[in-house]
Write a protein that holds these residues in place. Structure first.
Motif, PDB file in Angstrom:
ATOM      1  N   THR A 520       0.897  -1.217   0.257  1.00 36.06           N
ATOM      2  CA  THR A 520      -0.114  -0.063  -0.258  1.00 36.06           C
ATOM      3  C   THR A 520       1.154   1.283   0.004  1.00 36.06           C
ATOM      4  OG1 THR A 520       0.100   0.284   2.349  1.00 36.06           O
ATOM      5  CG2 THR A 520      -1.644  -1.210   1.575  1.00 36.06           C
ATOM      6  N   GLN A 540       0.418   0.288  -6.026  1.00 32.45           N
ATOM      7  CA  GLN A 540      -0.693   1.305  -6.570  1.00 32.45           C
ATOM      8  C   GLN A 540      -0.367   2.128  -7.569  1.00 32.45           C
ATOM      9  OE1 GLN A 540      -0.349   0.333  -3.438  1.00 32.45           O
ATOM     10  NE2 GLN A 540      -2.026  -0.806  -3.131  1.00 32.45           N
ATOM     11  N   THR A 541       1.107   2.696  -7.391  1.00 30.98           N
ATOM     12  CA  THR A 541       1.599   3.607  -8.183  1.00 30.98           C
ATOM     13  C   THR A 541       2.809   3.103  -8.990  1.00 30.98           C
ATOM     14  OG1 THR A 541       2.453   4.779  -6.511  1.00 30.98           O
ATOM     15  CG2 THR A 541       0.778   5.752  -7.545  1.00 30.98           C
ATOM     16  N   MET A 546       0.840  -3.011 -13.601  1.00 35.58           N
ATOM     17  CA  MET A 546      -0.382  -2.423 -13.589  1.00 35.58           C
ATOM     18  C   MET A 546      -0.802  -1.769 -14.805  1.00 35.58           C
ATOM     19  SD  MET A 546      -1.496  -3.659 -10.699  1.00 35.58           S
ATOM     20  CE  MET A 546      -0.540  -4.930 -10.229  1.00 35.58           C
ATOM     21  N   HIS A 558      -4.217  -5.628 -12.649  1.00 33.01           N
ATOM     22  CA  HIS A 558      -5.352  -4.542 -11.889  1.00 33.01           C
ATOM     23  C   HIS A 558      -5.406  -4.910 -10.534  1.00 33.01           C
ATOM     24  CE1 HIS A 558      -7.834  -7.718 -13.143  1.00 33.01           C
ATOM     25  NE2 HIS A 558      -8.491  -7.475 -11.924  1.00 33.01           N
ATOM     26  N   ALA A 560      -3.725  -4.119  -7.813  1.00 36.23           N
ATOM     27  CA  ALA A 560      -3.467  -3.070  -7.024  1.00 36.23           C
ATOM     28  C   ALA A 560      -4.149  -1.655  -7.718  1.00 36.23           C
ATOM     29  CB  ALA A 560      -1.698  -2.955  -7.006  1.00 36.23           C
ATOM     30  N   GLY A 561      -4.689  -1.891  -8.857  1.00 30.70           N
ATOM     31  CA  GLY A 561      -5.435  -0.558  -9.250  1.00 30.70           C
ATOM     32  C   GLY A 561      -4.828  -0.495 -10.534  1.00 30.70           C
ATOM     33  N   TRP A 562      -4.836   0.573 -11.087  1.00 29.79           N
ATOM     34  CA  TRP A 562      -4.305   1.189 -12.391  1.00 29.79           C
ATOM     35  C   TRP A 562      -3.547   2.342 -12.186  1.00 29.79           C
ATOM     36  CZ3 TRP A 562      -5.885   5.753 -14.273  1.00 29.79           C
ATOM     37  CH2 TRP A 562      -6.998   6.178 -13.898  1.00 29.79           C
ATOM     38  N   SER A 563      -2.431   2.796 -13.120  1.00 29.16           N
ATOM     39  CA  SER A 563      -1.604   3.875 -12.670  1.00 29.16           C
ATOM     40  C   SER A 563      -1.217   4.686 -14.060  1.00 29.16           C
ATOM     41  CB  SER A 563      -0.591   3.645 -11.913  1.00 29.16           C
ATOM     42  OG  SER A 563       0.218   4.536 -11.663  1.00 29.16           O
TER      43      SER A 563
END
Ligand code: ACM
Length: 649
Positions: A520, A540-541, A546, A558, A560-563
């Motif tokens: 995180t 996340q970044t 990602m 995805h 951890a999300g997208w950046s």
């Protein structure tokens, strides 16, 4: 059945999102375009997504599954007639597919005689979407009033004047050391921009550049002074001098390639030094193998971005990549995947034997190039988790009495080195000792991430050790293991690196270690608060596997999300950190995990220009960052494979 039918049989797959009434469906379809019927077969395939154990299949059944590799067979007696399709629908995956690279990358049919026939395989479609899949380096849009295309942006710049752009430079070095740096720069520029002729001979009409070391400047600092018909560069060390030459090369490229917006100066100066000491990039060569030449080119691109730490992820569940004399099986078995091999095809690596490893000679060559480029290589051997390949090669390291099954987060069975098996320590020390000979770096990274909660629960040897350590679950066992591994590395003069989970159970001594925060954004700050030296790499970044955006058409993962490049650029590693926490901040690092890198244009799309965004955060003070200015310069930066934005093509 004859073999020539197989290239006319195709595999396609589609993701059909569900709704409240119906589950998501993943559908694999084999089309028989050959003029013979096909029977008695099973379909083997792999790609990042995994079929859940609890999935219900319509049209076939799972014969075997290991992580993301799966074999599915139609019902008994099934015959796939010419011009007909066979489809299997699956109602449960480990996660809902979100990007076109999530699904099956490569499939093959295994016929009754046990032969694997590779199939042309189409990337997974999103049902009802015709949007073309995006690949290649993303070009950024932007306009700037900045005077030059320098990336990362320097600490101070005050340049003036305009002259016709020099086609190249003739360097005059004041010492042998400065002369060697010029040679390194010439090789670097020629490898990144072949044929551009940036470095020239006396007779070749180059702008004269005087190059000198200046001990008054900090190690990585440099200063460039422009005059009407010459340039002077001073550097605090070989690395600083090289950075000065790279900046000069970037100024020249910008004014040559975009003459309307940028000019080559005739006066003023650039004075520069990095904000952070640790400006890292990680490369996962276990999920996919990159040849020595690709790794060397990656290092050159890192240097052009003034990145100075290469975290080389050399082992994982999917492969082992380092030649170790004491254990030839590690590479003979652990470096290769394929149908019928101890490690099956994974992540779309195909039925044929595929993979590779770095010989000691190759590593020596790579380490030498890195040193010339001011890059320190931190090798990572990921232990005790992520060891499926290692344990396939060295099964004697298992506890023979262990009789239960546990699975890692990526669904590898029983994939952890067992802290209760004494032979494990001798093997790890033997492997590390050989690697310490190859890698002169201050740091050695031992992984320590993602040990499953159930690890070693049915191992009698682990249970015996637990009586000594106290506690329960894997944390005290991992802590015991890490203490011994760290003691070995410390005795050999190295600082132990690890992912953040190494702190679980207090296994790693804060002295002589650094941890990489990844789960995180907050995780790194917590580590710093607890007194660990920290490299900030939030998934996340800064995880470059990602996707760049949420769209199906973007490749990548995805979880951890997208950046987007803008988001990666905007992230500041130490926002909200106290002064004491900042003391622990070593710097930043991008992580290139290779699961989705099914082709080179996908690699380029995921890594560039986000690699440069992270490089600028590592080098440039936050108040000097400017995404529009960055965007213009980023479009001129090199990529590994030179693929251009293919969105919409
Ligand atoms: C990690 O991403 N497992 C370090």
């Amino acid at each position: 059945m004859v073999a020539h039918w197989s290239h006319q049989v195709r595999l396609s797959s589609a993701f059909i999102p569900g709704n409240r009434a119906t589950p998501d469906l993943y559908r694999l379809t084999v089309f028989n375009g050959a003029d013979v019927p096909v029977s008695g077969f099973k379909l083997g395939f792999s790609g990042p997504a995994r079929i859940a154990d609890s999935a219900t299949l319509t049209g076939g059944s799972v014969v075997m599954r290991l992580s993301n590799y799966c074999e599915i067979a139609p019902g008994p007696g099934f015959i796939l007639q010419p011009d007909a399709c066979w489809s299997v629908s699956i109602d449960k995956l480990d996660y809902a597919l979100q990007h076109w690279t999530d699904g099956a990358v490569y499939g093959f049919l295994v016929t009754a005689d046990g032969t694997a026939h590779a199939l042309p395989t189409e990337p997974t479609r999103l049902e009802h979407s015709a949007e073309p899949h995006r690949r290649g380096v993303m070009r950024l849009k932007g306009k700037t009033t900045a005077p030059a295309t320098i990336l990362p942006w320097p600490a101070e710049i005050a340049i003036s004047g305009r002259r016709s752009v020099p086609q190249g430079f003739v360097f005059e070095a004041d010492s042998e050391t400065a002369g060697s740096v010029v040679e390194v720069f010439a090789a670097l520029a020629n490898a990144l921009f072949p044929g551009a002729g940036l470095v020239r001979g006396d007779a070749e009409d180059g702008c004269v550049v005087r190059v000198a070391l200046d001990s008054k400047l900090g190690g990585e600092a440099y200063r460039i002074t422009f005059a009407t018909d010459s340039v002077a560069i001073a550097g605090g060390s070989s690395a600083g001098l090289l950075y000065g030459l790279i900046t000069l090369g970037q100024v020249q490229r910008g004014s040559r390639l975009d003459a309307d917006m940028f000019s080559f100066p005739t006066g003023g100066y650039i004075a520069d030094a990095p904000a952070h000491g640790w400006r890292g990039m990680h490369l996962d060569v276990a999920r996919r193998f990159y040849s020595t030449e690709e790794v060397k080119q990656f290092l050159r691109i890192m240097a052009w971005n003034k990145l100075n730490r290469f975290h080389w992820h050399l082992s994982d569940d999917e492969a082992w990549r380092v030649e170790i004399d004491a254990f030839p099986a590690l590479t003979a078995i652990g470096a290769w995947r394929g149908f019928g091999l101890p490690i099956p095809p994974l992540l779309g690596s195909g039925p044929e034997r595929a993979g590779g490893f770095y010989t000691k000679a190759a590593i020596t060559e790579i380490v030498a190039l890195a040193a010339e480029l001011g890059i320190e290589i931190i090798p990572e051997i990921d232990v005790p988790g992520h060891c499926f390949a290692l344990l396939q090669a060295l099964p004697h390291l298992r506890d023979a009495g262990e009789n239960g099954l546990y699975e890692s987060i990526q669904s590898f069975p029983n994939n952890c080195l067992n802290p209760g098996v004494e032979a494990v320590y001798a093997a790890v020390e033997t492997i590390f000792a050989e690697m310490l000979e190859l890698f002169p770096s201050r740091w050695f990274h031992v992984g320590a991430d993602e040990v499953p909660h159930e690890a070693w629960a049915t191992s009698p040897l682990a249970r015996t050790l637990l009586e000594t350590t106290g506690g329960d679950g894997p944390a005290p066992l991992q802590a015991h293991f890490l203490k011994r591994v760290q003691a070995f590395l410390t005795a050999n003069g190295r600082i132990t690196g690890a992912w953040e989970e190494a702190r679980d159970g207090g296994g790693i001594d804060r002295e002589d270690c650094y941890l990489v925060g990844w789960t995180t954004v907050a995780a790194s700050q917590e580590l710093a608060r607890e007194g660990y030296d920290v490299v900030v790499a939030p998934g996340q970044t800064y995880y470059l596997d990602m996707a760049n955006g949420p769209e199906w058409a973007e490749p990548g993962a995805h979880w951890a999300g997208w950046s987007s490049p803008a988001k990666a650029y905007a992230f500041d590693p130490a926002t909200g950190w106290s002064a004491a926490e900042r003391e622990r901040l070593l710097g930043v690092q991008g992580c290139v995990w290779s699961e989705p890198m099914a082709d080179r244009a996908v690699f380029d799309r995921l890594v560039f220009p986000r690699l440069s965004a992270i490089a600028e955060t590592g080098w440039t003070a936050p108040e000097r960052k400017d995404f529009a200015r960055f965007s213009v310069a980023a479009n001129l930066m090199p990529s590994l494979y030179g693929t251009t934005d293919m969105a919409g093509l």
